[in-house]
Design a protein around this motif. Structure first.
Motif, PDB file in Angstrom:
ATOM      1  N   MET A   1       0.845  -1.098   0.027  1.00  0.00           N
ATOM      2  CA  MET A   1       0.049  -0.054  -0.064  1.00  0.00           C
ATOM      3  C   MET A   1       0.764   1.374  -0.134  1.00  0.00           C
ATOM      4  SD  MET A   1      -2.879   0.819   2.533  1.00  0.00           S
ATOM      5  CE  MET A   1      -3.498   2.758   2.657  1.00  0.00           C
ATOM      6  N   PHE A   2       1.819   1.310   0.772  1.00  0.00           N
ATOM      7  CA  PHE A   2       2.820   2.482   0.746  1.00  0.00           C
ATOM      8  C   PHE A   2       4.104   2.166   0.080  1.00  0.00           C
ATOM      9  CE2 PHE A   2       0.319   3.006   4.747  1.00  0.00           C
ATOM     10  CZ  PHE A   2       0.079   4.184   4.651  1.00  0.00           C
ATOM     11  N   THR A   3       4.574   3.055  -0.584  1.00  0.00           N
ATOM     12  CA  THR A   3       5.823   2.973  -1.390  1.00  0.00           C
ATOM     13  C   THR A   3       6.749   3.764  -0.599  1.00  0.00           C
ATOM     14  OG1 THR A   3       5.234   4.957  -2.613  1.00  0.00           O
ATOM     15  CG2 THR A   3       4.672   2.791  -3.651  1.00  0.00           C
ATOM     16  N   MET A   4       8.203   3.696  -0.946  1.00  0.00           N
ATOM     17  CA  MET A   4       9.225   4.308  -0.200  1.00  0.00           C
ATOM     18  C   MET A   4       9.055   5.973  -0.374  1.00  0.00           C
ATOM     19  SD  MET A   4      10.906   2.048   1.498  1.00  0.00           S
ATOM     20  CE  MET A   4      11.899   3.028   1.948  1.00  0.00           C
ATOM     21  N   ASP A   5       8.361   6.403  -1.585  1.00  0.00           N
ATOM     22  CA  ASP A   5       8.285   7.899  -1.620  1.00  0.00           C
ATOM     23  C   ASP A   5       7.181   8.274  -0.795  1.00  0.00           C
ATOM     24  OD1 ASP A   5       6.306   6.803  -3.379  1.00  0.00           O
ATOM     25  OD2 ASP A   5       6.429   8.216  -4.808  1.00  0.00           O
ATOM     26  N   ALA A   6       6.659   7.527  -0.064  1.00  0.00           N
ATOM     27  CA  ALA A   6       5.345   8.006   0.790  1.00  0.00           C
ATOM     28  C   ALA A   6       5.883   8.201   2.150  1.00  0.00           C
ATOM     29  CB  ALA A   6       4.152   7.176   0.345  1.00  0.00           C
ATOM     30  N   ILE A   7       7.075   7.934   2.440  1.00  0.00           N
ATOM     31  CA  ILE A   7       7.736   8.017   3.713  1.00  0.00           C
ATOM     32  C   ILE A   7       8.611   8.866   3.845  1.00  0.00           C
ATOM     33  CG2 ILE A   7       8.953   6.255   5.444  1.00  0.00           C
ATOM     34  CD1 ILE A   7       8.072   3.853   4.069  1.00  0.00           C
ATOM     35  N   HIS A   8       8.330   9.812   4.921  1.00  0.00           N
ATOM     36  CA  HIS A   8       9.103  11.026   5.154  1.00  0.00           C
ATOM     37  C   HIS A   8       9.314  11.252   6.697  1.00  0.00           C
ATOM     38  CE1 HIS A   8       8.295  12.185   1.176  1.00  0.00           C
ATOM     39  NE2 HIS A   8       7.150  11.732   1.263  1.00  0.00           N
ATOM     40  N   PRO A   9      10.281  11.881   7.068  1.00  0.00           N
ATOM     41  CA  PRO A   9      10.748  12.145   8.496  1.00  0.00           C
ATOM     42  C   PRO A   9       9.764  13.469   8.748  1.00  0.00           C
ATOM     43  CG  PRO A   9      12.705  12.444   7.278  1.00  0.00           C
ATOM     44  CD  PRO A   9      11.500  12.190   6.186  1.00  0.00           C
ATOM     45  N   VAL A  10       9.312  13.098  10.037  1.00  0.00           N
ATOM     46  CA  VAL A  10       8.537  14.460  10.586  1.00  0.00           C
ATOM     47  C   VAL A  10       8.993  15.682  10.388  1.00  0.00           C
ATOM     48  CG1 VAL A  10       7.481  15.292  12.755  1.00  0.00           C
ATOM     49  CG2 VAL A  10       7.263  12.997  12.122  1.00  0.00           C
ATOM     50  N   SER A  11      10.365  15.779  10.554  1.00  0.00           N
ATOM     51  CA  SER A  11      11.229  17.028  10.657  1.00  0.00           C
ATOM     52  C   SER A  11      10.928  17.527   9.060  1.00  0.00           C
ATOM     53  CB  SER A  11      12.562  16.794  10.794  1.00  0.00           C
ATOM     54  OG  SER A  11      13.156  15.841  10.232  1.00  0.00           O
ATOM     55  N   ASP A  12      10.806  16.877   8.018  1.00  0.00           N
ATOM     56  CA  ASP A  12      10.803  17.191   6.766  1.00  0.00           C
ATOM     57  C   ASP A  12       9.334  17.575   6.527  1.00  0.00           C
ATOM     58  OD1 ASP A  12      11.661  17.311   3.862  1.00  0.00           O
ATOM     59  OD2 ASP A  12       9.954  15.987   3.719  1.00  0.00           O
ATOM     60  N   PHE A  13       8.306  17.187   6.994  1.00  0.00           N
ATOM     61  CA  PHE A  13       6.990  17.811   7.202  1.00  0.00           C
ATOM     62  C   PHE A  13       7.116  19.090   7.832  1.00  0.00           C
ATOM     63  CE2 PHE A  13       2.896  18.407   8.864  1.00  0.00           C
ATOM     64  CZ  PHE A  13       1.981  18.060   7.813  1.00  0.00           C
ATOM     65  N   SER A  14       7.767  19.228   9.001  1.00  0.00           N
ATOM     66  CA  SER A  14       7.584  20.409   9.679  1.00  0.00           C
ATOM     67  C   SER A  14       8.435  21.417   8.927  1.00  0.00           C
ATOM     68  CB  SER A  14       8.489  20.359  11.030  1.00  0.00           C
ATOM     69  OG  SER A  14       7.816  19.515  11.699  1.00  0.00           O
ATOM     70  N   ARG A  15       9.406  21.393   8.235  1.00  0.00           N
ATOM     71  CA  ARG A  15      10.223  22.190   7.453  1.00  0.00           C
ATOM     72  C   ARG A  15       9.593  22.575   6.020  1.00  0.00           C
ATOM     73  NH1 ARG A  15      14.705  19.065   8.824  1.00  0.00           N
ATOM     74  NH2 ARG A  15      14.393  18.131   6.731  1.00  0.00           N
ATOM     75  N   LYS A  16       8.568  21.951   5.524  1.00  0.00           N
ATOM     76  CA  LYS A  16       8.136  21.951   4.204  1.00  0.00           C
ATOM     77  C   LYS A  16       6.647  21.237   4.373  1.00  0.00           C
ATOM     78  CE  LYS A  16      11.799  19.824   2.563  1.00  0.00           C
ATOM     79  NZ  LYS A  16      12.399  18.997   1.541  1.00  0.00           N
ATOM     80  N   PRO A  17       5.798  21.815   5.006  1.00  0.00           N
ATOM     81  CA  PRO A  17       4.256  21.439   5.086  1.00  0.00           C
ATOM     82  C   PRO A  17       3.380  21.599   3.711  1.00  0.00           C
ATOM     83  CG  PRO A  17       4.647  23.346   6.433  1.00  0.00           C
ATOM     84  CD  PRO A  17       5.939  22.945   6.104  1.00  0.00           C
ATOM     85  N   ALA A  18       3.741  22.817   3.201  1.00  0.00           N
ATOM     86  CA  ALA A  18       2.903  22.942   1.966  1.00  0.00           C
ATOM     87  C   ALA A  18       3.415  21.968   0.634  1.00  0.00           C
ATOM     88  CB  ALA A  18       3.420  24.546   1.254  1.00  0.00           C
TER      89      ALA A  18
END
Length: 97
Positions: free
Chosen positions: A1-18
């Motif tokens: 169901m998930f691919t490797m490109d769908a896995i991200h560190p929380v810190s990446d989400f925090s830096r680039k939420p948009a």
């Protein structure tokens, strides 16, 4: 169901939420957010979430109907339609039964 490109560190989400929000809306697919290399959260667009909730509700109804059928609690289709039509003031065309 998930691919490797769908896995991200929380810190990446925090830096680039948009970027994440845009991707979530475009793909409709969820993402996994990791902390210290371990999966911690799953995020998805509101639209995808609503669709998932609706699908889950439908699946629950199907499971309930299957259980009732297996337990002998089902009613014949003709009986259901007769009761439905009475309750809603409807009549079936003579050609349909």
């Amino acid at each position: 169901m998930f691919t490797m490109d769908a896995i991200h560190p929380v810190s990446d989400f925090s830096r680039k939420p948009a970027e994440h929000i845009k991707r979530l809306k475009e793909t409709g697919k969820p993402e996994i957010l990791t902390a210290n290399g371990k999966a911690e959260l799953v995020i998805q667009s509101a639209k995808a979430y609503e669709e998932m909730v609706e699908l889950n509700g439908t699946l629950e109804k199907i499971a309930r109907a299957a259980k009732e059928h297996d337990e002998g609690e089902a009613i014949p289709m003709d009986h259901f339609f007769d009761e439905f039509e009475k309750r809603h003031g409807l009549t079936r065309d003579a050609a349909q039964g």
